[in-house]
Design an enzyme around this catalytic site. Structure first.
Site, PDB file in Angstrom:
ATOM      1  N   ASP A 203       0.843  -1.206   0.000  1.00  0.00           N
ATOM      2  CA  ASP A 203       0.000   0.000   0.000  1.00  0.00           C
ATOM      3  C   ASP A 203       0.884   1.264   0.000  1.00  0.00           C
ATOM      4  O   ASP A 203       0.646   2.203  -0.771  1.00  0.00           O
ATOM      5  CB  ASP A 203      -0.914  -0.033   1.239  1.00  0.00           C
ATOM      6  CG  ASP A 203      -1.739   1.231   1.375  1.00  0.00           C
ATOM      7  OD1 ASP A 203      -2.736   1.367   0.645  1.00  0.00           O
ATOM      8  OD2 ASP A 203      -1.375   2.095   2.195  1.00  0.00           O
ATOM      9  N   LYS A 207       1.505   4.324  -3.065  1.00  0.00           N
ATOM     10  CA  LYS A 207       1.481   5.779  -2.840  1.00  0.00           C
ATOM     11  C   LYS A 207       2.829   6.394  -3.222  1.00  0.00           C
ATOM     12  O   LYS A 207       2.897   7.476  -3.802  1.00  0.00           O
ATOM     13  CB  LYS A 207       1.141   6.056  -1.377  1.00  0.00           C
ATOM     14  CG  LYS A 207      -0.256   5.554  -1.001  1.00  0.00           C
ATOM     15  CD  LYS A 207      -0.474   5.538   0.494  1.00  0.00           C
ATOM     16  CE  LYS A 207      -1.802   4.921   0.855  1.00  0.00           C
ATOM     17  NZ  LYS A 207      -1.967   4.622   2.275  1.00  0.00           N
TER      18      LYS A 207
HETATM   19  N1  HSE Z   1      -4.826   0.993   4.593  1.00  0.00           N
HETATM   20  C1  HSE Z   1      -4.206   2.268   4.478  1.00  0.00           C
HETATM   21  C2  HSE Z   1      -3.457   2.614   5.747  1.00  0.00           C
HETATM   22  C3  HSE Z   1      -5.164   3.392   4.201  1.00  0.00           C
HETATM   23  O1  HSE Z   1      -3.438   1.836   6.696  1.00  0.00           O
HETATM   24  O2  HSE Z   1      -2.848   3.669   5.777  1.00  0.00           O
HETATM   25  C4  HSE Z   1      -5.620   3.423   2.806  1.00  0.00           C
HETATM   26  O3  HSE Z   1      -4.540   3.426   1.927  1.00  0.00           O
END
Ligand code: HSE
Length: 433
Positions: A203, A207
Site C-alpha cells: 500500500d 502511494k
Molecule cells: N490501509 C491504508 C493505511 C489506508 O493503513 O494507511 C488506505 O490506503
C-alpha cells in the site's frame, strides 16, 4: 448560475458514504465556492436499501459501474470501488473514453495504470484527480502541483501507511511483538482482515510510486519500487533502536540522484528521535518534500478514515466544479519521461544490525573481524549480556558507518555462516537525522 455538476458515485462504503454526507451537508457552501451546485445524480453500489446517512432518493441507481461511467446522467465519475484491475479499471476507462472527468481514491489503480489512464484523460480533455489516493486527508498532491511548483524536488519521503505506523507505535509503547499488536488492531478494526497489503509495504509502495512521478516528472513506475514490510520488526529491535536514539518507522522514499536516475524504496527504517517523521505516531501519515527554494516541507495528517479521505475526494470534485483541470501527473503526458531506476543493490547508507553471538571470550572480536573482512565499518556497538539466551547466546547490536547495500549483503552472508553467530542477523536501514 451554471448548471449543476452531476456526480456518479461508484462505491458506497466508508469513503463513498462520507462523500455523500459531505456533499449534502456542505452543499450550499461548496456551490458558492464553485459557482455551481454539485449534485449526486447517479449511484452504483451493492445494496440499495441500506441507509447511507445521506439522501440517495434523487439519484439514478446502476448495478454496473461501467454503465454508469458511460451514462449521460453524469459529468464526473467518482470511483470508490478499489482494486487495480477489474470493474474499477474498466469503469474508469469507460468514463475517460466518454470524455467524463474521473475522481478516484484508488492508489493501486493509479500506481499500476496511471500513465495509460492519464493519456486517456488528456486525450478527452478530462480530469483524472486522485488526491485521496495518497495519504488520505493530507493535500499532498495539491501541494506538489501548486504550492511547491517552483521547486525542483530532490527527495520525497514519508509515513504512508497508517496501519503500519499504528502497529510500530503500539509495539514501542507496549513492548508487545508484531503478531500480538496486529491481532489486536484487527479486533479493533484498525487493520484489515487481510492486512498483507498494509504490513507487507505494498500500500505504501503504491502511494510512493505516485509521489515519485509527481516529484520527478516521470511516468509512474510501481514495478521499480523496492518493497519490504514490517513483519520482521521485533519489539527487541524497537528497544535497541531507542537506546541508540532512533525510532523504527515504515518509510517510503523516492530520491533523484545527480545523474537523474530514481531510487524508490519502502522499508522499515531507523529514524533519529529528533527528525520530524520520528514524532508522527499512531495512524497518522506524513510526507516530507525536499528540494529547491523552499527547502524542506513536512505535511502531517490523517491518512485514512471516512472524514479525511472523503474530504480529499470532495476537494477534487470542487476543482472540477470550478473548471480547474490539471494534467494528472502535473506535466503533460508527452513530457513525462520514463524513469531510469537505481537498483537497490546500489543504495548506500548506515545500517542497524542485530545478531546473536556466542557468549564466550573472543566472539565479539570474531564478529567485528567478519564485518571488517566484508569492508563494513562499525560506528557504534553494544552487547547485552542481560538479554542473553540459554546462557549461550547474547545479542550484539551495532550501527555501521555509511555502507553500500551490496557490501552489507555480503557481510550478512559471512555472518550467517559464522560459527559464533546463531540465526540470521537482522538488518534495518537508518534514515533521517
Ligand atoms: N490501509 C491504508 C493505511 C489506508 O493503513 O494507511 C488506505 O490506503
Amino acid at each position: 448560475m451554471t448548471s449543476p455538476l452531476r456526480i456518479g458515485l461508484a462505491g458506497l462504503g466508508t469513503v463513498g458514504g462520507g462523500v455523500g454526507k459531505q456533499l449534502e451537508s456542505e452543499g450550499a457552501r461548496l456551490a458558492a465556492v464553485s459557482g455551481r451546485a454539485i449534485e449526486i445524480t447517479a449511484i452504483c453500489a451493492r445494496d440499495r436499501s441500506k441507509d447511507r446517512g445521506f439522501d440517495i432518493s434523487g439519484a439514478k441507481w446502476f448495478d454496473d459501474p461501467v454503465e454508469m461511467a458511460k451514462s449521460d446522467d453524469i459529468d464526473v465519475f467518482v470511483e470508490l470501488v478499489g482494486g487495480s484491475d477489474g470493474s474499477a479499471k474498466s469503469a474508469v476507462e469507460a468514463a475517460l473514453s466518454a470524455g467524463k472527468h474521473v475522481v478516484t481514491a484508488n492508489k493501486a489503480l493509479v500506481a499500476h495504470h496511471g500513465a495509460a489512464l492519464a493519456a486517456m484523460a488528456e486525450k478527452g480533455n478530462a480530469a483524472l484527480n486522485y488526491e485521496a489516493a495518497v495519504a488520505g486527508g493530507i493535500p499532498i498532491i495539491k501541494a506538489m502541483r501548486e504550492g511547491l511548483i517552483a521547486n525542483k524536488i530532490t527527495q520525497v519521503s514519508g509515513i504512508l501507511n497508517g496501519t503500519c505506523n499504528y502497529i510500530l507505535t503500539e509495539m514501542e509503547e507496549t513492548g508487545a511483538d508484531f503478531a500480538d499488536v496486529l491481532s489486536d488492531a484487527q479486533k479493533l478494526g484498525y487493520a484489515e482482515a487481510d492486512p498483507s497489503f498494509d504490513v507487507g509495504g505494498t500500500d505504501a509502495a503504491h502511494k510512493l510510486a505516485i509521489l515519485s512521478s509527481l516529484a520527478f516528472g516521470t511516468e509512474v513506475d510501481f514495478s521499480s519500487v523496492y518493497v519490504e514490510g514490517i513483519e520482521a520488526v521485533t519489539a527487541a529491535d524497537i528497544r535497541f533502536a531507542a537506546e541508540f536514539g532512533y525510532r523504527i518507522k515504515l518509510l517510503g522514499t523516492a530520491v533523484r540522484n545527480e545523474q537523474g536516475a530514481i531510487e524508490q524504496r519502502v522499508h522499515p527504517a531507523l529514524v533519529a528521535h529528533s527528525a520530524p517523521l520520528a514524532s508522527v505516531s499512531g495512524v497518522t501519515n506524513a510526507v516530507s518534500v525536499d528540494g529547491g527554494y523552499v527547502g524542506n516541507v513536512v505535511l502531517t495528517g490523517p491518512g485514512a478514515g471516512e472524514g479525511p479521505t472523503a474530504s480529499a475526494v470532495v476537494a477534487d470534485i470542487v476543482d472540477i466544479a470550478r473548471g480547474i483541470t490539471f494534467p494528472p501527473f502535473i506535466l503533460p503526458q508527452s513530457q513525462l519521461s520514463a524513469a531510469e531506476t537505481v537498483d537497490m543493490s546500489d543504495y548506500s547508507g548506515a545500517y542497524y544490525l542485530r545478531l546473536e553471538a556466542a557468549d564466550r571470550a573472543g566472539s565479539m572480536a570474531e564478529v567485528t573481524k567478519a564485518l571488517a573482512a566484508a569492508d563494513v565499518s562499525i560506528e557504534r556497538i553494544m552487547q547485552r549480556p542481560d538479554q542473553g539466551r540459554d546462557g549461550k547466546w547474547l545479542p550484539v547490536v551495532l550501527i555501521t558507518h555509511e555502507t553500500h547495500e551490496a557490501t552489507m549483503r555480503r557481510a550478512l552472508g559471512l555472518l550467517s555462516e559464522h560459527a559464533d553467530v546463531v540465526s540470521t542477523p537482522v538488518v534495518i536501514r537508518i534514515q533521517g537525522s
